[in-house]
Design a protein around this motif. Sequence first.
Motif, PDB file in Angstrom:
ATOM      1  N   LEU A   1       0.870  -1.199  -0.080  1.00 58.05           N
ATOM      2  CA  LEU A   1       0.264  -0.214  -0.015  1.00 58.05           C
ATOM      3  C   LEU A   1       0.912   1.154  -0.134  1.00 58.05           C
ATOM      4  O   LEU A   1       1.736   1.140   0.771  1.00 58.05           O
ATOM      5  CB  LEU A   1      -0.896   0.113   1.197  1.00 58.05           C
ATOM      6  N   ILE A   2       0.690   2.155  -1.005  1.00 59.27           N
ATOM      7  CA  ILE A   2       1.415   3.444  -0.977  1.00 59.27           C
ATOM      8  C   ILE A   2       0.319   4.596  -0.753  1.00 59.27           C
ATOM      9  O   ILE A   2      -0.498   4.665  -1.435  1.00 59.27           O
ATOM     10  CB  ILE A   2       2.121   3.639  -2.411  1.00 59.27           C
ATOM     11  N   ASP A   3       0.356   5.224   0.276  1.00 57.84           N
ATOM     12  CA  ASP A   3      -0.533   6.045   1.039  1.00 57.84           C
ATOM     13  C   ASP A   3      -0.023   7.357   0.044  1.00 57.84           C
ATOM     14  O   ASP A   3       1.070   7.821   0.227  1.00 57.84           O
ATOM     15  CB  ASP A   3      -0.520   6.271   2.361  1.00 57.84           C
ATOM     16  N   ASN A   4      -0.923   8.021  -0.705  1.00 56.94           N
ATOM     17  CA  ASN A   4      -0.539   9.479  -1.055  1.00 56.94           C
ATOM     18  C   ASN A   4      -1.953  10.179  -1.273  1.00 56.94           C
ATOM     19  O   ASN A   4      -3.089   9.612  -1.965  1.00 56.94           O
ATOM     20  CB  ASN A   4      -0.096   9.149  -2.624  1.00 56.94           C
ATOM     21  N   THR A   5      -1.877  11.381  -0.667  1.00 55.40           N
ATOM     22  CA  THR A   5      -3.298  12.106  -0.826  1.00 55.40           C
ATOM     23  C   THR A   5      -2.676  13.359  -1.466  1.00 55.40           C
ATOM     24  O   THR A   5      -1.606  13.789  -1.630  1.00 55.40           O
ATOM     25  CB  THR A   5      -3.735  12.436   0.663  1.00 55.40           C
ATOM     26  N   GLY A   6      -3.698  14.314  -1.853  1.00 55.91           N
ATOM     27  CA  GLY A   6      -3.534  15.567  -2.415  1.00 55.91           C
ATOM     28  C   GLY A   6      -3.406  16.412  -1.084  1.00 55.91           C
ATOM     29  O   GLY A   6      -3.459  16.014   0.017  1.00 55.91           O
ATOM     30  N   GLY A   7      -3.678  17.723  -1.288  1.00 59.85           N
ATOM     31  CA  GLY A   7      -3.480  18.622   0.032  1.00 59.85           C
ATOM     32  C   GLY A   7      -4.481  19.731  -0.043  1.00 59.85           C
ATOM     33  O   GLY A   7      -5.228  19.804  -1.259  1.00 59.85           O
ATOM     34  N   PRO A   8      -4.672  20.592   0.746  1.00 56.39           N
ATOM     35  CA  PRO A   8      -5.489  21.529   0.668  1.00 56.39           C
ATOM     36  C   PRO A   8      -4.849  22.641  -0.334  1.00 56.39           C
ATOM     37  O   PRO A   8      -3.684  22.802  -0.684  1.00 56.39           O
ATOM     38  CB  PRO A   8      -5.344  22.344   2.147  1.00 56.39           C
ATOM     39  N   PRO A   9      -5.891  23.403  -0.562  1.00 57.11           N
ATOM     40  CA  PRO A   9      -5.445  24.733  -1.641  1.00 57.11           C
ATOM     41  C   PRO A   9      -4.077  25.388  -0.881  1.00 57.11           C
ATOM     42  O   PRO A   9      -4.078  25.467   0.240  1.00 57.11           O
ATOM     43  CB  PRO A   9      -6.325  25.628  -1.780  1.00 57.11           C
ATOM     44  N   PRO A  10      -3.262  25.807  -1.772  1.00 55.38           N
ATOM     45  CA  PRO A  10      -2.028  26.535  -1.031  1.00 55.38           C
ATOM     46  C   PRO A  10      -2.462  27.816  -0.466  1.00 55.38           C
ATOM     47  O   PRO A  10      -3.134  28.416  -1.028  1.00 55.38           O
ATOM     48  CB  PRO A  10      -1.017  26.784  -2.304  1.00 55.38           C
ATOM     49  N   THR A  11      -2.018  27.893   0.834  1.00 62.64           N
ATOM     50  CA  THR A  11      -2.244  28.919   1.621  1.00 62.64           C
ATOM     51  C   THR A  11      -1.163  29.138   2.560  1.00 62.64           C
ATOM     52  O   THR A  11      -0.298  28.214   2.906  1.00 62.64           O
ATOM     53  CB  THR A  11      -3.590  28.757   2.473  1.00 62.64           C
ATOM     54  N   PRO A  12      -1.031  30.281   3.235  1.00 60.30           N
ATOM     55  CA  PRO A  12      -0.067  30.442   4.211  1.00 60.30           C
ATOM     56  C   PRO A  12      -0.331  29.689   5.205  1.00 60.30           C
ATOM     57  O   PRO A  12      -1.292  29.501   5.747  1.00 60.30           O
ATOM     58  CB  PRO A  12      -0.016  31.857   4.501  1.00 60.30           C
TER      59      PRO A  12
ATOM     60  N   GLY B   1      -1.885  32.014  10.530  1.00 53.62           N
ATOM     61  CA  GLY B   1      -3.123  32.643  10.282  1.00 53.62           C
ATOM     62  C   GLY B   1      -4.392  31.880   9.951  1.00 53.62           C
ATOM     63  O   GLY B   1      -5.401  32.686   9.601  1.00 53.62           O
ATOM     64  N   GLN B   2      -4.313  30.664   9.551  1.00 53.90           N
ATOM     65  CA  GLN B   2      -5.072  29.793   9.137  1.00 53.90           C
ATOM     66  C   GLN B   2      -6.321  29.464  10.126  1.00 53.90           C
ATOM     67  O   GLN B   2      -5.748  29.366  11.357  1.00 53.90           O
ATOM     68  CB  GLN B   2      -4.930  28.628   8.405  1.00 53.90           C
ATOM     69  N   ASP B   3      -7.653  29.289   9.855  1.00 54.66           N
ATOM     70  CA  ASP B   3      -8.538  29.142  10.702  1.00 54.66           C
ATOM     71  C   ASP B   3      -8.494  27.543  11.113  1.00 54.66           C
ATOM     72  O   ASP B   3      -8.195  27.003  10.189  1.00 54.66           O
ATOM     73  CB  ASP B   3     -10.151  29.400  10.124  1.00 54.66           C
ATOM     74  N   ARG B   4      -8.622  27.537  12.617  1.00 52.75           N
ATOM     75  CA  ARG B   4      -8.312  26.292  13.129  1.00 52.75           C
ATOM     76  C   ARG B   4      -9.530  25.122  12.293  1.00 52.75           C
ATOM     77  O   ARG B   4      -9.287  24.033  12.280  1.00 52.75           O
ATOM     78  CB  ARG B   4      -8.729  26.299  14.483  1.00 52.75           C
ATOM     79  N   ASP B   5     -10.478  25.751  12.090  1.00 55.60           N
ATOM     80  CA  ASP B   5     -11.776  24.757  11.462  1.00 55.60           C
ATOM     81  C   ASP B   5     -11.273  24.469  10.267  1.00 55.60           C
ATOM     82  O   ASP B   5     -11.398  23.252   9.471  1.00 55.60           O
ATOM     83  CB  ASP B   5     -13.065  25.358  11.509  1.00 55.60           C
ATOM     84  N   LEU B   6     -10.513  25.033   9.454  1.00 51.09           N
ATOM     85  CA  LEU B   6      -9.874  24.825   7.853  1.00 51.09           C
ATOM     86  C   LEU B   6      -8.909  23.838   8.129  1.00 51.09           C
ATOM     87  O   LEU B   6      -8.990  22.883   7.460  1.00 51.09           O
ATOM     88  CB  LEU B   6      -9.538  26.128   7.307  1.00 51.09           C
ATOM     89  N   TRP B   7      -7.969  23.921   9.020  1.00 48.17           N
ATOM     90  CA  TRP B   7      -7.089  22.893   9.389  1.00 48.17           C
ATOM     91  C   TRP B   7      -7.837  21.693   9.645  1.00 48.17           C
ATOM     92  O   TRP B   7      -7.235  20.389   9.089  1.00 48.17           O
ATOM     93  CB  TRP B   7      -6.200  23.019  10.482  1.00 48.17           C
ATOM     94  N   SER B   8      -8.600  21.654  10.752  1.00 53.08           N
ATOM     95  CA  SER B   8      -9.441  20.424  10.909  1.00 53.08           C
ATOM     96  C   SER B   8     -10.013  19.625   9.828  1.00 53.08           C
ATOM     97  O   SER B   8      -9.806  18.331   9.720  1.00 53.08           O
ATOM     98  CB  SER B   8     -10.315  20.633  12.098  1.00 53.08           C
ATOM     99  N   LYS B   9     -10.620  20.477   9.043  1.00 55.65           N
ATOM    100  CA  LYS B   9     -11.326  20.124   7.732  1.00 55.65           C
ATOM    101  C   LYS B   9     -10.234  19.271   6.862  1.00 55.65           C
ATOM    102  O   LYS B   9     -10.714  18.090   6.475  1.00 55.65           O
ATOM    103  CB  LYS B   9     -12.132  21.075   7.099  1.00 55.65           C
ATOM    104  N   HIS B  10      -9.260  19.918   6.682  1.00 53.74           N
ATOM    105  CA  HIS B  10      -8.196  19.587   5.598  1.00 53.74           C
ATOM    106  C   HIS B  10      -7.563  17.927   6.353  1.00 53.74           C
ATOM    107  O   HIS B  10      -7.400  17.073   5.600  1.00 53.74           O
ATOM    108  CB  HIS B  10      -7.129  20.159   5.092  1.00 53.74           C
ATOM    109  N   PHE B  11      -7.451  18.210   7.556  1.00 56.88           N
ATOM    110  CA  PHE B  11      -6.807  16.900   8.217  1.00 56.88           C
ATOM    111  C   PHE B  11      -7.741  16.019   8.244  1.00 56.88           C
ATOM    112  O   PHE B  11      -7.430  14.661   7.946  1.00 56.88           O
ATOM    113  CB  PHE B  11      -6.672  17.292   9.946  1.00 56.88           C
ATOM    114  N   GLN B  12      -8.874  15.918   8.553  1.00 58.14           N
ATOM    115  CA  GLN B  12      -9.965  14.806   8.463  1.00 58.14           C
ATOM    116  C   GLN B  12     -10.299  14.268   7.162  1.00 58.14           C
ATOM    117  O   GLN B  12     -10.192  13.234   6.826  1.00 58.14           O
ATOM    118  CB  GLN B  12     -11.424  15.199   9.021  1.00 58.14           C
ATOM    119  N   ALA B  13      -9.856  15.443   6.000  1.00 59.12           N
ATOM    120  CA  ALA B  13     -10.232  14.775   4.896  1.00 59.12           C
ATOM    121  C   ALA B  13      -8.999  13.992   4.085  1.00 59.12           C
ATOM    122  O   ALA B  13      -9.163  13.360   3.326  1.00 59.12           O
ATOM    123  CB  ALA B  13     -10.404  15.829   3.862  1.00 59.12           C
ATOM    124  N   MET B  14      -7.784  14.332   4.603  1.00 60.73           N
ATOM    125  CA  MET B  14      -6.670  13.923   4.024  1.00 60.73           C
ATOM    126  C   MET B  14      -5.944  12.828   4.824  1.00 60.73           C
ATOM    127  O   MET B  14      -5.668  11.717   4.338  1.00 60.73           O
ATOM    128  CB  MET B  14      -5.613  14.855   3.625  1.00 60.73           C
TER     129      MET B  14
END
Length: 65
Positions: free
Chosen positions: A21-32, A35-48
């Motif tokens: 098994l080779i695990d490979n995922t995409g990522g969230p849109p490029p952002t700095p 200063g990112q919202d904690r909910d955005l980090w959580s959303k992308h963590f859960q998705a990836m």
Amino acid sequence: MSAIDAPVAEVERCLGPVDILIDNTGGPPPTPAFGQDRDLWSKHFQAMVLPVIAITDRVLPGMRD
């Protein structure tokens, strides 16, 4: 039954058990990182990250065999 059981079972039905098994995922849109919202980090963590863990947990016993 989790959301990954049916797709993994279909792969195993068509191709046989998973040997490697080779695990490979995409990522969230490029952002700095700063200063990112904690909910955005959580959303992308859960998705990836969480699906990768679930798939690994599902196929690892067969890989060990």
